[in-house]
Design an enzyme around this catalytic site. Structure first.
Site, PDB file in Angstrom:
ATOM      1  N   TYR A 298       5.536  23.140 -13.760  1.00 30.55           N
ATOM      2  CA  TYR A 298       6.303  24.117 -12.667  1.00 30.55           C
ATOM      3  C   TYR A 298       7.750  23.900 -12.692  1.00 30.55           C
ATOM      4  O   TYR A 298       7.937  22.897 -12.836  1.00 30.55           O
ATOM      5  CB  TYR A 298       5.638  24.027 -11.312  1.00 30.55           C
ATOM      6  CG  TYR A 298       4.149  24.412 -11.237  1.00 30.55           C
ATOM      7  CD1 TYR A 298       4.008  25.739 -11.231  1.00 30.55           C
ATOM      8  CD2 TYR A 298       3.111  23.700 -10.599  1.00 30.55           C
ATOM      9  CE1 TYR A 298       2.712  26.303 -10.805  1.00 30.55           C
ATOM     10  CE2 TYR A 298       1.992  24.392 -10.318  1.00 30.55           C
ATOM     11  CZ  TYR A 298       1.745  25.597 -10.489  1.00 30.55           C
ATOM     12  OH  TYR A 298       0.617  26.099 -10.301  1.00 30.55           O
TER      13      TYR A 298
ATOM     14  N   LYS B  91     -10.155   1.082  10.298  1.00 35.01           N
ATOM     15  CA  LYS B  91     -10.106   2.495  10.614  1.00 35.01           C
ATOM     16  C   LYS B  91      -9.956   3.443   9.508  1.00 35.01           C
ATOM     17  O   LYS B  91      -9.578   2.897   8.759  1.00 35.01           O
ATOM     18  CB  LYS B  91      -9.232   2.524  11.952  1.00 35.01           C
ATOM     19  CG  LYS B  91      -7.867   2.030  11.307  1.00 35.01           C
ATOM     20  CD  LYS B  91      -6.722   1.896  12.378  1.00 35.01           C
ATOM     21  CE  LYS B  91      -5.550   1.626  12.026  1.00 35.01           C
ATOM     22  NZ  LYS B  91      -4.515   0.970  13.196  1.00 35.01           N
TER      23      LYS B  91
HETATM   24  C1  PLP Z   1      -3.975  -0.174  12.744  1.00 35.60           C
HETATM   25  C2  PLP Z   1      -3.938  -1.073  13.848  1.00 35.60           C
HETATM   26  C3  PLP Z   1      -4.126  -2.374  13.519  1.00 35.60           C
HETATM   27  C4  PLP Z   1      -4.025  -3.087  12.216  1.00 35.60           C
HETATM   28  O1  PLP Z   1      -2.920  -3.115  11.609  1.00 35.60           O
HETATM   29  P1  PLP Z   1      -2.087  -3.424  10.098  1.00 35.60           P
HETATM   30  O2  PLP Z   1      -0.808  -3.338  10.338  1.00 35.60           O
HETATM   31  O3  PLP Z   1      -2.941  -2.592   9.170  1.00 35.60           O
HETATM   32  O4  PLP Z   1      -2.935  -4.972   9.862  1.00 35.60           O
HETATM   33  C5  PLP Z   1      -4.304  -3.595  14.633  1.00 35.60           C
HETATM   34  N1  PLP Z   1      -4.210  -3.073  15.745  1.00 35.60           N
HETATM   35  C6  PLP Z   1      -3.870  -1.786  16.142  1.00 35.60           C
HETATM   36  C7  PLP Z   1      -3.862  -1.475  17.539  1.00 35.60           C
HETATM   37  C8  PLP Z   1      -3.852  -0.648  15.267  1.00 35.60           C
HETATM   38  O5  PLP Z   1      -3.620   0.427  15.599  1.00 35.60           O
END
Ligand code: PLP
Length: 353
Positions: free
Chosen positions: A244, A35
């Site tokens: 700044y 994602k």
């Molecule tokens: C983001 C997510 C993962 C992956 O989690 P990590 O901690 O990055 O390994 C797995 N399952 C769900 C539902 C997620 O939202």
């Protein structure tokens, strides 16, 4: 090199996937969570590398990401949508063969009515109170759902990065309570859950951050190097200030380098006056405020003016930077900005893949 360069080691990502895959028994499948553009590292290069390593199931957050991933990977791999089947996504889910993780009665109804026979998973809430059906809702519609044949039942841990947190065992017990005896494959563990041990693995694990070199997977190979080009240098006298709000004052005559990257590129402003950059093995302090597009560093102790300095690399990983900035590695990675030139490298090809 005018732009800052984010180098992404695809072999390290593949090695991290294999290492997490090896942590579970051969009957457990290991998916890959890609994602948010593969946690900011470029899904178009990262996902094929994971597929070459052996990943057959992928997860994205929303259908648009899944559609893009289908175009990258082609037919075959399963693409799970963690946000489920949202209004307006039906055509995309159908045409690009996406597998939504349905999280409510409303989504179940939408899916079974609009795409009967199309694969789906079910998301259950075991205590995180973020996504998924709670026990009562699940019990009410389980007969209809099970009849339609979900590809798996999943849930997500809230505290998996804290092995001693009693929430882990409580969620595990609730997941068993909601799913035992149903004969449907199950998925429970992300990176943290994999590290909690086999009780948490079930049939399919879903690592994300560990693939990209982040904690809690301590054994991960580092994946990213971020090199920022020096675009100007100047000598400053003792007592002169930099940046700044005059946030840094020279306590001796020295040389200041200005580098091309700032908070608009995902370098948190909370790093101001706090973090170090690296010239090879030599640390170089960032001085003054992080600006939108620029940062400044005190390079007075270097024998030569460097062409660039690294802010992420072997001496300082995403979690180190996160600790200084007061955030987590996930946020550092996913904030890495679009202005960086992303260079994906593999060892087999000896350079740019
Ligand atoms: C983001 C997510 C993962 C992956 O989690 P990590 O901690 O990055 O390994 C797995 N399952 C769900 C539902 C997620 O939202």
């Amino acid at each position: 090199m005018a732009t800052a360069t984010l180098t992404i080691d695809l072999d390290a990502i593949a090695a991290n996937w294999r290492a997490l895959d090896r942590l579970s028994t051969p009957v457990v499948q290991t998916a890959a969570v890609v994602k948010a553009d593969a946690y900011g590292l470029g899904i178009d290069r990262v996902a094929p590398a994971l597929a070459r390593a052996g990943a057959r199931r992928f997860f994205t957050a929303v259908a648009e990401e899944g559609a893009r991933l289908r175009q990258i990977l082609g037919p075959g791999p399963q693409i799970g949508i963690l946000g489920g089947h949202m209004a307006g996504d039906t055509e995309m889910i159908h045409d690009l063969d996406l597998t939504p993780m349905l999280n409510s009665l409303q989504q179940v109804t939408r899916h079974l009515e609009s795409l009967p026979g199309h694969p789906f998973g079910i998301q259950l809430d075991t205590g995180m109170n973020r996504l998924g059906m709670e026990e009562a809702e699940w019990r009410a519609i389980a007969p209809i759902v099970l009849e339609a044949g979900p590809v798996f039942l999943m849930s997500h841990l809230a505290c998996a990065d804290e092995p001693d947190n009693p929430m882990n065992a409580a969620q595990l017990a609730q997941f068993h309570h909601m799913t035992d005896g149903l004969g449907i494959p199950r998925s429970f563990a992300a990176t943290g859950g994999i590290l909690l041990g086999p009780d948490y693995h079930f049939d399919l694990t879903r690592p994300g951050i560990g693939l990209y070199g982040g904690q809690p997977f301590d054994a991960a190979q580092p994946v990213v190097t971020l090199s920022l080009p020096v675009i100007q240098t100047r000598d400053v006298a003792k007592g002169e200030t930099v940046g700044y709000a005059n946030a840094w004052t020279a306590d001796r005559a020295t040389t200041v380098a200005t580098l091309s990257a700032g908070y608009a590129d995902g370098l948190p402003r909370t790093l101001s006056n706090k973090v170090r950059l690296w010239d090879g093995d030599t640390p170089v302090p960032l001085i003054g405020r992080v600006s939108m597009d620029l940062i400044t560093a005190d390079i007075g102790h270097l024998s030569e003016i460097p062409r660039s300095l690294d802010i992420l690399g072997p001496h300082q990983g995403v979690d180190d930077l996160a600790a200084i900035a007061g955030t987590i590695g996930y946020e550092i990675l996913t904030a890495l900005g679009p202005r960086y030139a992303r260079r994906h490298v593999t060892r087999q090809t000896g350079g740019q893949a």
